[in-house]
Design an enzyme around this catalytic site. Sequence first.
Site, short mmCIF file in Angstrom:
data_model
loop_
_atom_site.label_atom_id
_atom_site.label_comp_id
_atom_site.label_asym_id
_atom_site.label_seq_id
_atom_site.Cartn_x
_atom_site.Cartn_y
_atom_site.Cartn_z
N GLN A 1 0.83 -1.21 0.00
CA GLN A 1 0.00 0.00 0.00
C GLN A 1 0.86 1.25 0.00
O GLN A 1 1.59 1.49 0.96
CB GLN A 1 -0.89 0.02 1.25
CG GLN A 1 -1.85 1.19 1.28
CD GLN A 1 -2.54 1.33 2.62
OE1 GLN A 1 -1.89 1.59 3.63
NE2 GLN A 1 -3.84 1.17 2.65
N GLY A 2 0.79 2.04 -1.06
CA GLY A 2 1.56 3.29 -1.15
C GLY A 2 0.65 4.49 -0.95
O GLY A 2 0.32 5.18 -1.92
N SER B 1 0.82 6.60 2.47
CA SER B 1 1.49 7.61 3.29
C SER B 1 2.73 8.18 2.60
O SER B 1 3.40 7.49 1.84
CB SER B 1 1.94 7.01 4.63
OG SER B 1 0.87 6.39 5.28
N SER C 1 4.29 -1.16 3.85
CA SER C 1 4.47 -2.52 4.38
C SER C 1 4.70 -3.50 3.25
O SER C 1 3.99 -3.47 2.23
CB SER C 1 3.25 -2.96 5.18
OG SER C 1 2.98 -2.05 6.21
N GLU D 1 -9.78 -1.61 5.47
CA GLU D 1 -8.58 -1.73 6.31
C GLU D 1 -8.94 -1.60 7.79
O GLU D 1 -8.42 -2.31 8.63
CB GLU D 1 -7.58 -0.64 5.90
CG GLU D 1 -6.21 -0.83 6.53
CD GLU D 1 -5.18 0.17 6.02
OE1 GLU D 1 -5.51 0.99 5.14
OE2 GLU D 1 -4.04 0.12 6.51
C1 FAD Z 1 3.08 -0.83 11.41
C2 FAD Z 1 2.68 0.22 10.41
C3 FAD Z 1 2.43 -0.15 9.10
C4 FAD Z 1 2.08 0.83 8.17
N1 FAD Z 1 1.89 0.42 6.88
C5 FAD Z 1 1.59 1.35 5.96
C6 FAD Z 1 1.45 0.96 4.59
O1 FAD Z 1 1.60 -0.22 4.23
N2 FAD Z 1 1.19 1.90 3.68
C7 FAD Z 1 1.00 3.23 4.02
O2 FAD Z 1 0.71 4.03 3.15
N3 FAD Z 1 1.15 3.63 5.32
C8 FAD Z 1 1.44 2.73 6.28
N4 FAD Z 1 1.60 3.13 7.59
C9 FAD Z 1 1.55 4.56 7.91
C10 FAD Z 1 0.36 5.00 8.76
O3 FAD Z 1 -0.82 5.02 7.99
C11 FAD Z 1 0.71 6.39 9.32
O4 FAD Z 1 1.82 6.22 10.19
C12 FAD Z 1 -0.44 7.01 10.08
O5 FAD Z 1 -1.49 7.34 9.22
C13 FAD Z 1 0.00 8.27 10.86
O6 FAD Z 1 0.66 9.17 10.02
P1 FAD Z 1 2.08 9.77 10.43
O7 FAD Z 1 2.96 8.64 10.84
O8 FAD Z 1 2.54 10.65 9.33
O9 FAD Z 1 1.82 10.63 11.75
P2 FAD Z 1 1.26 12.11 11.79
O10 FAD Z 1 0.10 12.25 10.89
O11 FAD Z 1 2.41 13.06 11.61
O12 FAD Z 1 0.73 12.21 13.29
C14 FAD Z 1 1.58 12.51 14.40
C15 FAD Z 1 0.70 12.61 15.64
O13 FAD Z 1 -0.22 13.72 15.50
C16 FAD Z 1 -1.56 13.27 15.72
N5 FAD Z 1 -2.49 14.00 14.83
C17 FAD Z 1 -2.29 14.26 13.52
N6 FAD Z 1 -3.36 14.91 13.03
C18 FAD Z 1 -4.26 15.02 14.03
C19 FAD Z 1 -5.57 15.57 14.14
N7 FAD Z 1 -6.20 16.15 13.09
N8 FAD Z 1 -6.22 15.50 15.34
C20 FAD Z 1 -5.61 14.92 16.42
N9 FAD Z 1 -4.35 14.39 16.38
C21 FAD Z 1 -3.70 14.43 15.20
C22 FAD Z 1 -1.53 11.79 15.35
O14 FAD Z 1 -2.59 11.08 15.98
C23 FAD Z 1 -0.16 11.36 15.87
O15 FAD Z 1 -0.22 11.09 17.25
C24 FAD Z 1 1.96 2.19 8.56
C25 FAD Z 1 2.20 2.57 9.88
C26 FAD Z 1 2.57 1.60 10.81
C27 FAD Z 1 2.84 2.03 12.22
#
Ligand code: FAD
Length: 384
Positions: free
Chosen positions: A128-129, A131, A163, A246
């Site tokens: 999944q691409g 993020s 992932s 998902e």
């Molecule tokens: C094990 C794992 C597997 C993953 N696999 C994939 C994958 O295969 N493909 C893919 O595309 N992505 C994948 N992801 C990514 C995942 O979808 C993102 O990590 C997630 O959506 C959070 O985005 P971020 O890491 O950029 O954090 P950020 O968006 O930067 O968030 C940082 C913090 O701010 C908080 N925050 C942000 N916005 C708000 C808001 N509006 N209100 C309240 N709080 C807020 C968040 O809750 C978090 O605590 C994976 C992540 C993990 C941990």
Amino acid sequence: MDLTYTAEEEEFRARLRRWLARALPALPPRPSPDDWPGRRAYDLGWQRMLHDAGYAGLHWPVDAGGRGATPTQHLIFLEETERAGAPYVGANFVGLLHAGPTIAAEGTAAQRARWLPPVLRGEEVWCQGFSEPGAGSDLAALRTRARRDGDDYVVSGSKIWTSHAEVADWCELLVRTDAEAPRHKGISWLAMPMDAPGITVRPLRTLAGSTEFAEVFLDDVRVPVANRVGAENDGWRVTMVTLSFERGTAFVGEVVACRRVLGELARAARENGRWDDAVLRRRLGRLNAEFRALWRLTQWNVSESARTGGVPGVGGSVFKLRYSQARQSLYDAAAEVLGAAALELSAEWTLDRLSSLSYTIAAGTSQIQRNIVAERILGLPKGR
Ligand SMILES: Cc1cc2nc3c(=O)[nH]c(=O)nc-3n(C[C@H](O)[C@H](O)[C@H](O)COP(=O)(O)OP(=O)(O)OC[C@H]3O[C@@H](n4cnc5c(N)ncnc54)[C@H](O)[C@@H]3O)c2cc1C
């Protein structure tokens, strides 16, 4: 949903149980967590066995290559495979649990015929691409761009946390196809072949020590326009379908596994004397109630999604929020019951404990699920 089983369903369960008893001893040993080619081969091999026995895509619609089984049969399948200690989806999770169901719901007949049978037969792995470094919770901020050139899109940008990118054949990819449009209106959903020129995969090592996900760099990658699922610039709507799978149904098999782990913990506590601690007993009791409630919610979500055409609704956010927290509490309780012995049990146990920390982030963080529940279920005003 009727929570008692019919004679036909019990017969389905018995047949599956007999097949599992014959099939599981034929499986090779599980590869180590770092052996990605080995893990891919193992997970695809198991999927192939399910396919050949008629259990692949059990609850998928028949016109998508599935068996059109009832929600109850699907849940019986999850219960029985877990009870027997069968592998779960592994490297096939994106293909089986969200890219495949999205294509089944939104793809053309030609797209379903091209992509779904290899997923069900255990021949192709998806990643999944979605993020990007600047687009996680705020996914609509994504900047990977796709420029139309004849019958292709030419894609440049970068993805992160992808992932299983290392072993994937296909990527469900979100790209910006109209930079001028309001940000939710200029996105498209593409199926990108992972062997196309211009793709660089750089694995990322997790806290648990394995390279579960990767950064993916895209440099003028050509993706046929025919690989777009849904209309151009309508990708946000298709993305909501993917995310509903998902969050709504992708984790349901794991709830059964957590209930088994909880049972093992209670047994271990009785054996090592920790059961005398009333506070710990109450904690395990509360977890038991939580997982029973989650299983009921699962039954409701699965039957509700079957009733409404197969696509889960925002109820998945309620499930995902509660499940990810319950899973962490379960492994916290395990550390308390087992103490240092928890670290010695097995590499798999330690990995499960460490990976439970990621569940409140993956597939949308808990804060984001709370926002969805507040706005879309409770009808509260949007935050600023
Ligand atoms: C094990 C794992 C597997 C993953 N696999 C994939 C994958 O295969 N493909 C893919 O595309 N992505 C994948 N992801 C990514 C995942 O979808 C993102 O990590 C997630 O959506 C959070 O985005 P971020 O890491 O950029 O954090 P950020 O968006 O930067 O968030 C940082 C913090 O701010 C908080 N925050 C942000 N916005 C708000 C808001 N509006 N209100 C309240 N709080 C807020 C968040 O809750 C978090 O605590 C994976 C992540 C993990 C941990």
